[in-house]
Every structure is written in C-alpha cells, then in structure tokens.
Design an enzyme around this catalytic site. Structure first.
Site, short mmCIF file in Angstrom:
data_model
loop_
_atom_site.label_atom_id
_atom_site.label_comp_id
_atom_site.label_asym_id
_atom_site.label_seq_id
_atom_site.Cartn_x
_atom_site.Cartn_y
_atom_site.Cartn_z
N GLY A 33 0.83 -1.20 -0.19
CA GLY A 33 -0.04 -0.11 0.01
C GLY A 33 1.05 1.13 -0.02
N CYS A 88 5.32 -6.19 1.45
CA CYS A 88 5.81 -4.80 1.42
C CYS A 88 5.15 -3.97 2.74
CB CYS A 88 5.22 -4.25 0.18
SG CYS A 88 5.95 -2.55 -0.49
N TYR A 89 4.13 -3.10 2.37
CA TYR A 89 3.41 -2.19 3.54
C TYR A 89 3.16 -3.36 4.62
CZ TYR A 89 0.12 0.56 5.92
OH TYR A 89 -0.59 1.59 7.03
N HIS A 106 7.97 -8.03 -3.84
CA HIS A 106 6.55 -8.46 -4.12
C HIS A 106 6.53 -9.78 -4.73
CE1 HIS A 106 4.25 -4.74 -3.34
NE2 HIS A 106 5.43 -4.22 -3.49
N GLU A 125 4.35 -11.64 -5.78
CA GLU A 125 3.20 -11.77 -6.76
C GLU A 125 3.62 -11.06 -8.28
OE1 GLU A 125 3.29 -9.68 -4.30
OE2 GLU A 125 2.25 -7.80 -4.56
N ASP A 156 -16.83 -12.16 -21.22
CA ASP A 156 -17.38 -12.10 -19.95
C ASP A 156 -18.82 -12.39 -20.13
OD1 ASP A 156 -14.75 -11.54 -19.14
OD2 ASP A 156 -15.25 -9.37 -18.75
N LYS A 207 -9.83 -12.84 -15.25
CA LYS A 207 -10.31 -12.96 -16.92
C LYS A 207 -9.69 -14.59 -17.37
CE LYS A 207 -11.33 -10.63 -20.74
NZ LYS A 207 -12.63 -9.78 -20.41
#
Ligand code: XMP
Length: 505
Positions: free
Chosen positions: A53, A80-81, A166, A168, A224, A363
């Site tokens: 964040g 991180c944060y 990170h 991710e 979608d 997605k």
C-alpha cells in the site's frame, strides 16, 4: 473450501496476489483491510495475506489492523506495507530508508520456511521507500539486499512471515515458490479450487436463486458476458433473455457479427439499436468519468425499457468479473476508472436482484470456464473490448463522424497486424482530440491525429507496448491516411501500464 484472505491495504498489485494463489488451486478473496476479525476466524480461512500500500505505517492516519489478529491463530504473510505493518505491530522499527528501491533487486537469502527451495541469491521486485530496521528477538531475518537490511523475516512459532519485496509480480523470478511454501507447508491448504466444481456449484446456486423466474442478461458479445450467457443458459434454459444493445460504439460490423453468432444458440436473443439515444446523451461530454457514467446509466435505461416490454422479468444479469469490481474501488486501492459493469441497479429499477455469476473470477479463469462450457475458441480468445466501447477510445467529445474514423482505422490496423502475424494481447486504434496541419495533394489539411496502441500483457493490470518494427509502422501509417477520411497523422503509443492505462479514458 479452504481459502486465503488477502487484506487490501491499497496496493496496485493486490489482485495479482489472489490470482497467483488461485493458479495454485487454492481459493482466495480480496477483502478490505478493516474487515471484521470475526470473519477472518472462519474455519475455512487457512491463512491471511496483508498487501502492499502507498502509506507509512508510523503515521497515525495510515490503515492499520487490530493487534488481535495475532491471536486468531492463522498464518500471516505481510507483503511490502503488510510486512512493515506486521513488524511495526510486533514492536519492530520502521522508518524511511536512506534510498528507495524501485524495480529489480537481488536478495541474499538464509535458512527460512517461507523461502525454502529458493537460491542463495534471488531476483525480486521491490517498490518501497520505508524500510524495516529492527525486529523483536523472536523474529529472524531471512533475506536482505544491499539497501534493505530486512528484505524478509519470519517468526515460525507465531506463524508470522513478511517480505519487503513483491512475490506476486512476475519480476520476482521464483515468487511462486514463496506462495507454494506459504499455502502448502505453512497453511496446509488443500487444492480445492477447480473449474468443474465452480461450474457445478454456480449452476446449482443460480437454479436455487432464480427458480422459475425470468432473467435478462446484458450480452455484449465479449468473453465475460458470453460465458455468463452459457452458464445461465445451462442453469435456467429458456427463462434466459439475452439482450444485446448496440450503443453505436462497437467496432466495425461487430453488431452484425454478434447477432449472427448468438442467433445460432438456443437462447432468447434480442438485439436493440440504441445508438441515437447514446449519441444524444453523450453530446458535448468530454470528461472520461462522466462518459463512463452516462454510458452505464443509458445501458440500464434501455435494459429497463426492454424488460418492461418483455414483462415479468425478475432478475438482471451481467458479466461483471473480479477485476472490474476491484479496479472500481472494492477495497481502498486507488480508483483509477469506473468500469462499466459495476455499480449495480439504480433504486428505481424494477428487478428483484442482480446476478453476476463471474464476479469472483479473473479473466483467465473466465476463459477456462468458457472452454469447459464448450464455447467456440473464437469467442473465448477475443481480445477484450471495454463495455463503454469506442466511447473511451475517442478522446474528447464523441460524434458519429469520429466513431466512423475510429471504426475504419481500427479495422484496418487489426487486419494488417493479423496479416503480418504480429501478436499482441490487445490492439486498437483511438482518436486524439488534437487537430494539426498537414499537406495532401498540394492542399493544406487540418485533421485529427490517430493513435495506435498494441500491448503485451497476461493480466491487463500491467502491460508493455508491443514493439512493432518501424517499417510496419510506416506502412500502416500510409495505409490509414490514404484510406481513412478525417486524419492526417498517426501516432504509435509506446507507453507501458503503469504509468499509462491500456485504454485512453
Ligand atoms: P485499463 O484501461 O484500465 O484497462 O488499463 C484494463 C483492461 O480492462 C478493459 N476495460 C474495461 N472493460 N468495462 C470493461 O468491460 C470497462 O469499463 C473497461 N475499461 C477498461 C480494457 O480494455 C483492458 O483490457
């Protein structure tokens, strides 16, 4: 089903964390940072991840979490944060670093549960200025970089883990190993997130909710809403009415193509040309958010009118997916754009409720569900096209003439890319609001500048420009100016996301 909760502290990569976890077949949900701790105590919650964040943990106004989180006995991973916050709440010291770290960095690792199977030196992605400088005695430091003394830490006994970097983000080469270690060695999750189970459960859920009532689905022809149509049709068959609204902002001939595709299916398919109404409402509007809001409310207005005509429609369905909700400000992540799809029903609308069966899917997950439901690959693999259509690819006021320019140019650009075998995940033409002087056939011109954009991305959260060769760019520029009336310059957009977005508005 076992699940991992991702607590959103406002970072831009938050939903990537949930995606990485689901890719490992464990269900994951993003919730706001101030979610009630009672909810986190649920027995299916096997672990909690606190995201990055933009704030500083030591400022009184920054988002925090109740210290009681340490008492609920679930493994915690801060990123991180999130890592700084867990350290700070455990009486560690966090302050601004001498220098920031943004981009790739090399960590030197030591023995660790969380980093187990990682190499002694690993490339990771960093994005921080604040640093953790000290930890309580029962914590160990498991990696560091030259500028960041505590790049990761853990307290095995208390099941608290943190990474300043990170895992991710794809630039962290072996980030997946960290998630695997956290999910399977630390949280002991079972691999229960599977598409077949999702489809079966959703169909049952829809049947139970809808019973014998009727549902109106907004079908745009994109992946979608097409997958939503297939899923709903399996659940409720002829009680499903699929309405395609042509807002006059579709790509060239797209309206006709959608009609042809869906007429073949055993659905109640209804096509409505509402372009005049949309053009009228958008007249004079230049603000991007206002355009999005007007397009969304006009869609709902037309749907409502159609529902009245059909009589006794109880539910309204749409193909909202998870990123639409997150990017429209589900948690506290900065709201970048209001995605059309999100917003729900105005109170005056006469439906009993809304059905959004894909609203927890990413997605790529929607595509996989579509494949399982045997939808044709031409539909499943279509490049994304935003709900507000060309409306957000025309910078400034939308007019019929400008739509025509973009439709023609976009058609030529897409055809030429395909013909020359250049691959991009999303590619289109947009029209700038800039007019400039040119010369054609010895005469002065004063026309619009067209912009071409093509990007490589696997998650549409971040993207890199497709590096098209200059010879192709020159060729396409000539072709466009010779064939599309109303433009006299062509720009190719070389900007990544971030800092830009994929669409222009
Ligand atoms: P941005 O422009 O935010 O786009 O980088 C990311 C992806 O989302 C698509 N997009 C939308 N899709 N309704 C949609 O269904 C919308 O309002 C919308 N806005 C952007 C965009 O095309 C890209 O694939």
């Amino acid at each position: 089903m076992d699940k991992i909760i991702v607590l959103d502290f406002g970072g831009q990569y938050n939903q990537l964390i949930a995606r990485r976890i689901r890719e490992l077949h464990v269900y994951s949900e993003v919730l706001p940072f101030n979610t009630d701790l009672e909810k986190l105590k649920d027995k299916n919650v096997k672990g909690i991840i606190l995201t990055g964040g933009p704030n500083s943990v030591y400022l009184p106004s920054s988002p925090k979490i109740d210290k009681m989180i340490f008492d609920i006995n679930k493994p915690l991973l801060g990123i991180c944060y999130g890592a700084q916050l867990l350290a700070y709440l455990s009486s560690g010291k966090v302050k601004q670093g001498a220098v920031g770290e943004y981009g790739s960095a090399i960590i030197t690792t030591s023995k660790s549960n969380l980093l187990s199977t990682m190499l002694d030196k690993e490339e990771v992605f960093m994005s921080h200025r604040d640093c953790i400088y000290s930890l309580p005695e029962d914590f160990i430091i498991t990696s560091s970089t030259k500028d960041c003394p505590i790049a990761s830490y853990e307290n095995i006994k208390k099941n608290i883990y943190g990474t300043q970097f990170h895992p991710e983000v794809k630039h962290t080469k072996h980030g997946n190993k960290i998630f695997k270690n956290f999910l399977f060695n630390i949280c002991h999750c079972k691999k229960e997130w599977k598409y077949d189970t999702f489809i079966e459960n959703k169909i049952e859920e829809i049947k139970e909710k809808v019973q014998n009532k009727k549902v109106l689905l907004g079908l745009s022809g994109g992946v979608d809403s097409s997958v939503t149509a297939a899923l709903l049709s399996k659940a409720i068959g002829k009680n499903l009415y699929c309405v395609f609204i042509d807002h006059g902002l579709m790509r060239k001939d797209e309206g006709k193509e959608i009609e042809e595709t869906f007429k073949k299916y055993d659905l109640n398919f209804i096509s409505i040309d509402a372009s005049s109404l949309f053009y009228d409402k958008l007249k004079g509007i230049i603000d991007p958010e206002m355009k999005r809001k007007i397009i969304e409310s006009t869609f709902l207005e037309v749907f409502e009118k159609e529902a009245k005509k059909l009589g006794e429609i109880d539910y309204f369905a749409q193909g909202t997916i998870y990123p639409d909700r997150i990017e429209s400000g589900l948690g506290i992540s900065a709201k970048i754009k209001s995605h059309h799809n999100v917003g729900g029903l105005p109170s005056k609308i006469n439906f009993q409720g809304i059905i959004e069966p894909l609203d927890m899917l990413f997605k790529d997950e929607v595509r996989k569900v579509g494949m399982k439901l045997n939808l044709p690959s031409s539909l499943i693999n279509r490049q994304p096209f935003p709900g507000p259509g060309l409306g957000i690819r025309i910078i400034g006021e939308i007019t019929k003439e400008k739509v025509k320019i973009v439709q023609e140019a976009d058609y030529i650009f897409r055809k030429e890319l395909k013909k020359n075998n250049y691959k991009a995940d999303q590619y289109f033409a947009a029209l700038s609001s800039m007019k400039s002087v040119g010369v054609m056939g010895d005469s002065r011109t004063y026309e619009y500048a067209l912009i071409l954009r093509a990007v490589q991305t696997d998650d549409f959260m971040t993207a890199k420009p497709t590096l098209l060769p200059p010879t192709f760019l020159e060729h396409i520029s000539d072709l466009l100016i010779n064939n599309v009336k109303g433009i006299n310059r062509v720009f190719y957009d070389y900007t990544s996301k971030p800092p830009a977005t994929i669409e222009f508005e």
